[in-house]
Design a protein around this motif. Structure first.
Motif, PDB file in Angstrom:
ATOM      1  N   TYR A 137      25.319  29.813  30.130  1.00 53.29           N
ATOM      2  CA  TYR A 137      26.662  29.442  30.543  1.00 53.29           C
ATOM      3  C   TYR A 137      26.596  29.125  32.135  1.00 53.29           C
ATOM      4  CZ  TYR A 137      31.485  30.688  31.962  1.00 53.29           C
ATOM      5  OH  TYR A 137      32.812  30.528  32.792  1.00 53.29           O
ATOM      6  N   ILE A 138      27.248  27.847  32.713  1.00 45.90           N
ATOM      7  CA  ILE A 138      27.067  27.696  33.867  1.00 45.90           C
ATOM      8  C   ILE A 138      28.545  27.356  34.369  1.00 45.90           C
ATOM      9  CG2 ILE A 138      26.121  25.985  35.555  1.00 45.90           C
ATOM     10  CD1 ILE A 138      24.021  25.514  33.776  1.00 45.90           C
ATOM     11  N   ALA A 139      29.051  28.122  35.412  1.00 47.10           N
ATOM     12  CA  ALA A 139      30.481  27.749  35.774  1.00 47.10           C
ATOM     13  C   ALA A 139      30.642  27.735  37.229  1.00 47.10           C
ATOM     14  CB  ALA A 139      31.363  28.888  35.244  1.00 47.10           C
ATOM     15  N   GLY A 140      31.649  27.251  37.724  1.00 49.45           N
ATOM     16  CA  GLY A 140      31.862  27.260  39.140  1.00 49.45           C
ATOM     17  C   GLY A 140      32.461  28.627  39.236  1.00 49.45           C
ATOM     18  N   ARG A 141      32.295  29.225  40.314  1.00 49.55           N
ATOM     19  CA  ARG A 141      32.475  30.742  40.748  1.00 49.55           C
ATOM     20  C   ARG A 141      34.018  30.815  40.479  1.00 49.55           C
ATOM     21  NH1 ARG A 141      30.921  35.880  42.747  1.00 49.55           N
ATOM     22  NH2 ARG A 141      32.590  37.006  42.112  1.00 49.55           N
ATOM     23  N   ARG A 142      34.741  30.090  41.326  1.00 46.51           N
ATOM     24  CA  ARG A 142      36.357  30.516  41.699  1.00 46.51           C
ATOM     25  C   ARG A 142      37.006  29.207  41.372  1.00 46.51           C
ATOM     26  NH1 ARG A 142      38.560  34.969  43.233  1.00 46.51           N
ATOM     27  NH2 ARG A 142      36.694  36.160  43.815  1.00 46.51           N
ATOM     28  N   TYR A 143      37.974  29.265  40.576  1.00 41.51           N
ATOM     29  CA  TYR A 143      38.609  27.888  40.701  1.00 41.51           C
ATOM     30  C   TYR A 143      40.015  28.003  40.202  1.00 41.51           C
ATOM     31  CZ  TYR A 143      39.686  22.916  39.790  1.00 41.51           C
ATOM     32  OH  TYR A 143      39.928  21.536  39.953  1.00 41.51           O
ATOM     33  N   ALA A 144      41.301  27.688  40.993  1.00 39.10           N
ATOM     34  CA  ALA A 144      42.687  27.820  40.648  1.00 39.10           C
ATOM     35  C   ALA A 144      42.968  29.315  40.618  1.00 39.10           C
ATOM     36  CB  ALA A 144      43.072  27.032  39.429  1.00 39.10           C
ATOM     37  N   GLY A 145      42.116  30.012  41.457  1.00 44.54           N
ATOM     38  CA  GLY A 145      42.642  31.526  41.588  1.00 44.54           C
ATOM     39  C   GLY A 145      41.934  32.289  40.365  1.00 44.54           C
ATOM     40  N   PHE A 146      41.215  32.022  39.620  1.00 46.03           N
ATOM     41  CA  PHE A 146      40.416  32.477  38.811  1.00 46.03           C
ATOM     42  C   PHE A 146      39.011  33.008  38.889  1.00 46.03           C
ATOM     43  CE2 PHE A 146      38.241  33.088  34.335  1.00 46.03           C
ATOM     44  CZ  PHE A 146      38.836  34.258  34.053  1.00 46.03           C
ATOM     45  N   ASP A 147      38.353  34.140  38.762  1.00 47.33           N
ATOM     46  CA  ASP A 147      36.955  34.371  39.153  1.00 47.33           C
ATOM     47  C   ASP A 147      36.230  34.330  37.896  1.00 47.33           C
ATOM     48  OD1 ASP A 147      34.459  35.293  39.711  1.00 47.33           O
ATOM     49  OD2 ASP A 147      35.278  37.079  40.882  1.00 47.33           O
ATOM     50  N   TYR A 148      35.617  33.274  37.520  1.00 49.45           N
ATOM     51  CA  TYR A 148      34.543  32.949  36.516  1.00 49.45           C
ATOM     52  C   TYR A 148      33.533  33.922  35.889  1.00 49.45           C
ATOM     53  CZ  TYR A 148      37.539  28.854  35.696  1.00 49.45           C
ATOM     54  OH  TYR A 148      38.590  28.171  35.374  1.00 49.45           O
ATOM     55  N   ALA A 149      33.222  34.863  37.354  1.00 46.18           N
ATOM     56  CA  ALA A 149      32.309  35.712  36.980  1.00 46.18           C
ATOM     57  C   ALA A 149      32.782  36.835  35.752  1.00 46.18           C
ATOM     58  CB  ALA A 149      31.860  36.788  38.331  1.00 46.18           C
ATOM     59  N   THR A 150      33.945  37.178  36.048  1.00 49.01           N
ATOM     60  CA  THR A 150      34.550  38.072  35.050  1.00 49.01           C
ATOM     61  C   THR A 150      34.294  37.494  33.687  1.00 49.01           C
ATOM     62  OG1 THR A 150      36.501  38.412  36.724  1.00 49.01           O
ATOM     63  CG2 THR A 150      36.677  39.347  34.452  1.00 49.01           C
ATOM     64  N   LEU A 151      34.624  36.248  33.488  1.00 50.95           N
ATOM     65  CA  LEU A 151      34.503  35.654  32.130  1.00 50.95           C
ATOM     66  C   LEU A 151      33.027  35.765  31.718  1.00 50.95           C
ATOM     67  CD1 LEU A 151      36.243  32.538  31.346  1.00 50.95           C
ATOM     68  CD2 LEU A 151      34.193  33.029  30.065  1.00 50.95           C
ATOM     69  N   ALA A 152      31.972  35.475  32.666  1.00 53.36           N
ATOM     70  CA  ALA A 152      30.846  35.518  32.251  1.00 53.36           C
ATOM     71  C   ALA A 152      30.193  36.956  31.883  1.00 53.36           C
ATOM     72  CB  ALA A 152      29.924  35.016  33.712  1.00 53.36           C
ATOM     73  N   ARG A 153      30.723  37.646  32.542  1.00 58.08           N
ATOM     74  CA  ARG A 153      30.450  39.241  32.048  1.00 58.08           C
ATOM     75  C   ARG A 153      30.890  39.286  30.735  1.00 58.08           C
ATOM     76  NH1 ARG A 153      32.949  40.881  37.002  1.00 58.08           N
ATOM     77  NH2 ARG A 153      31.213  40.118  38.211  1.00 58.08           N
ATOM     78  N   ASP A 154      32.132  39.081  30.424  1.00 61.01           N
ATOM     79  CA  ASP A 154      32.540  39.345  29.036  1.00 61.01           C
ATOM     80  C   ASP A 154      31.727  38.437  27.950  1.00 61.01           C
ATOM     81  OD1 ASP A 154      34.362  40.964  30.190  1.00 61.01           O
ATOM     82  OD2 ASP A 154      36.062  39.440  30.068  1.00 61.01           O
ATOM     83  N   LEU A 155      31.645  37.551  28.412  1.00 59.20           N
ATOM     84  CA  LEU A 155      30.749  36.377  27.555  1.00 59.20           C
ATOM     85  C   LEU A 155      29.314  36.839  26.958  1.00 59.20           C
ATOM     86  CD1 LEU A 155      31.084  33.707  25.960  1.00 59.20           C
ATOM     87  CD2 LEU A 155      29.806  32.627  27.837  1.00 59.20           C
TER      88      LEU A 155
END
Ligand code: OOB
Length: 585
Positions: A137-155
């Protein structure tokens, strides 16, 4: 580049996409499929256009040579992490600079991007990850107020096949929990040399007309043909400046002609983080943007704003509008405004599964205003059939089916769905109801199945109903589309409560907390005491939706006050048409 290994990497298995031999021969002979691959064309442009600017975004820009270097670093770095050519990688970025080198790097490494939209949350992303058996999973870190690290952890905890997470960091100075994009490093010699041009290059997402989104396998040969041909129809040359105002991972701004078409032409890609006219106009003025693709509500918003803007947007030559129906009255308003700017309106009716129709730049006003264009290719074989699969009379409306040089033959890993979405002879059943004009142009009349086209975002009624049924206070739910002046369509959920009626706002909040893209949360919730039991049953779910919709519209009509309130209840900030919206928890 010189010392890459010479092994041919075949990513066709397990990702198959097979056209019948006769069609393969025809598409090759016609010159549609030229055996080009993504890494090969990107490498070539890095040589031919090396010092020209390839990509511009809020945080910087890359020349073609710089893009190539960055893509090589990222691609080699991912292989050094243990990924193997053919592995699937979920990519989730907003319209930020890193997106293009990341995708290019995946192509260089023979890795298969699976494109998530920035608005997707764990429910959607984990579904794609499982379906694709993704390894990373590759993502930007933060975008439009959302932190994708949280999503990464859940994923990582939800999908065991995900072994690698790479995030573009913006929290400099903090210890990296996941691999930072900037830390990727590897040996360019490990990059595969020859990819099979008929192999699957990436997985795109379907609009999801039934249930969750499906994965759309697109090959190098077929996709490159679609944007190469689109470039010609949209007037893209090395002097063009293409703006991506819709999410760059969506098929429309990616390939119709999109940022890929622009890179193919050696043109300049401008990624706009916002589709809001004020912000976008400033970028158009600065970068002298010539072409942009928008969904109808945004196009209309831009037309209104263009009348009073202080920005000079006279560089715009082509405004494309697609993703949802542009009704003729709106098209007329738009055309009047654009003509004043010296800009041509182009309607685009396309689908991530393949077929794309365009009005041509030199078409009559009548065709541009009243049709959704005609196919890219004379080899796009179109059938318009009734519900029994029989061709309708010329000029009549029917179900659109298609096969052609860039339309898929099946979804990835979806045997059951494929039986419904493809005919025995391989045509894709688009789900669109269209009619054809004597000139061979298509006019979209509606959809055969129950999905909501909310300003270009496709929402499956079934998927949302399934989510709603997960709430303890929901006994039954039926989701329908309601015509909307601004969005084209909005979603309305009819709910029968179990016990105490939940508050609509709480239900909406609960849905967002379930990790669902915000655009899927119903715009409107209407509580019902009961559904008509004759309409509830195995086969008549659609009938029930149709009935509820009908009743709603009748009531709205007879009670104009109700309808006005329903519209005014919906603030514009609540709207997420293919745009990057703020989280509104
Ligand atoms: C584009 O792609 P998708 O995959 O998000 O959605 C495809 C569906 C079509 O089947 C049709 O139902 C609807 O979106 N649609 C339109 C339309 N363009 C797309 N309905 C009416 N009028 C139009 N102009 O939306 C897409 C992909 C490539 C280019 C443009 C749009």
């Amino acid at each position: 580049m010189s010392n890459m290994n010479s092994e041919t990497v075949d990513t066709r298995l397990p990702l198959k996409q097979i056209w019948p031999d006769a069609l393969v021969a025809r598409y090759r002979a016609a010159g549609y499929w030229r055996g080009e691959t993504f890494p090969a064309f990107l490498r070539e442009r890095a040589v031919s256009f090396s010092e020209l600017v390839a990509v511009v975004a809020e945080t910087g820009r890359y020349t073609y040579a710089e893009l190539d270097k960055e893509a090589e670093r990222i691609g080699a770095g991912l292989l050094a992490q243990g990924l193997k050519p053919g592995d699937r990688v979920i990519v989730q970025f907003g319209n930020v600079l890193e997106f293009i080198p990341v995708v290019s790097g995946l192509f260089y490494a023979g890795l298969i991007p699976v494109y998530a939209l920035p608005a997707h949350r764990i429910t959607e992303v984990s579904h794609f990850a499982r379906k694709a058996e993704a390894s990373a999973y590759i993502a930007g870190r933060r975008y439009a107020g959302f932190d994708y690290a949280t999503l990464a952890r859940d994923l990582v905890s939800a999908v065991p096949s995900i072994k690698h997470v790479v995030l573009a960091e913006d929290n400099v100075g903090q210890p990296a929990e996941f691999t930072p994009l900037s830390a990727l490093k590897g040996d360019a010699a490990a990059l595969p040399r020859n990819l099979d041009p008929q192999s699957v290059a990436f997985l795109q997402l379907s609009g999801g007309s039934t249930g969750l989104s499906k994965l759309i396998p697109r090959t190098h040969d077929d996709y490159i043909y679609s944007f190469r041909a689109s470039n010609e129809l949209c007037g893209i040359t090395p002097n063009s400046v293409y703006m991506t105002a819709l999410p760059a991972a969506h098929n429309f701004p990616m390939s119709s002609p999109g940022w890929l078409g622009a890179l193919y032409a050696g043109a300049r890609v401008v990624l706009s983080p916002s589709a809001e006219p004020g912000a976008a106009f400033a970028i158009i003025e600065r970068e002298r943007v010539t072409c942009v693709g928008l969904v109808p509500p945004l196009a209309l918003l831009w037309a209104d704003a263009a009348a009073h803007t202080e920005h000079d947007i006279s560089s715009l030559e082509v405004m494309q509008v697609g993703g949802a129906k542009l009704v003729p009255e709106a098209a007329k308003r738009l055309m009047t405004e654009l003509t004043g700017l010296g800009c041509t309106l182009q309607q685009v009716f396309g689908m991530a599964e393949g077929l794309v129709n365009y009005t041509r730049l030199g078409d009559s006003d009548d065709l541009i205003l009243n049709t959704q264009g005609r196919p890219i290719s004379v080899d796009d074989e179109i059938r318009i059939v009734d519900d029994n699969g029989q061709p309708v009379s010329e000029g009549e409306a029917g179900n659109l089916q298609v096969q052609g040089p860039y339309t898929i033959r099946g979804y990835h890993n979806e045997e059951a769905a494929n039986a419904n979405s493809f005919t025995a002879d391989g045509y894709y059943c688009t789900g669109d109801i269209v009619k054809r004009t004597p000139e061979g142009y298509l006019v979209v009349q509606g959809r055969a199945n129950d999905h909501i086209n909310r300003a270009g975002e496709k929402i499956s009624a079934e998927e949302i109903e399934d989510h709603l049924l997960g709430h303890p206070s929901v006994f039954d739910a039926a989701v329908v589309s309601i015509p909307d002046d601004y969005l084209g369509e909005r979603s309305c959920a009819f709910i029968i409560a179990r016990g105490d009626k939940p508050r609509a706002v709480e239900l909406k909040k609960w849905m967002r907390e379930q990790g669902l893209a915000a655009f899927k949360v119903p715009d409107q919730i209407v509580f019902a005491k009961a559904f008509d039991t004759t309409a509830v049953g195995k086969v008549s779910r659609r009938e029930l939706r149709a009935q509820l919709r009908q009743r709603f519209l009748e009531q709205a009509q007879s009670d104009k006050a109700l309808s006005d309130k329903a519209l005014s209840d919906r603030a514009q900030s609540d709207i997420a048409p293919l745009t990057q919206t703020q989280e509104n928890n």
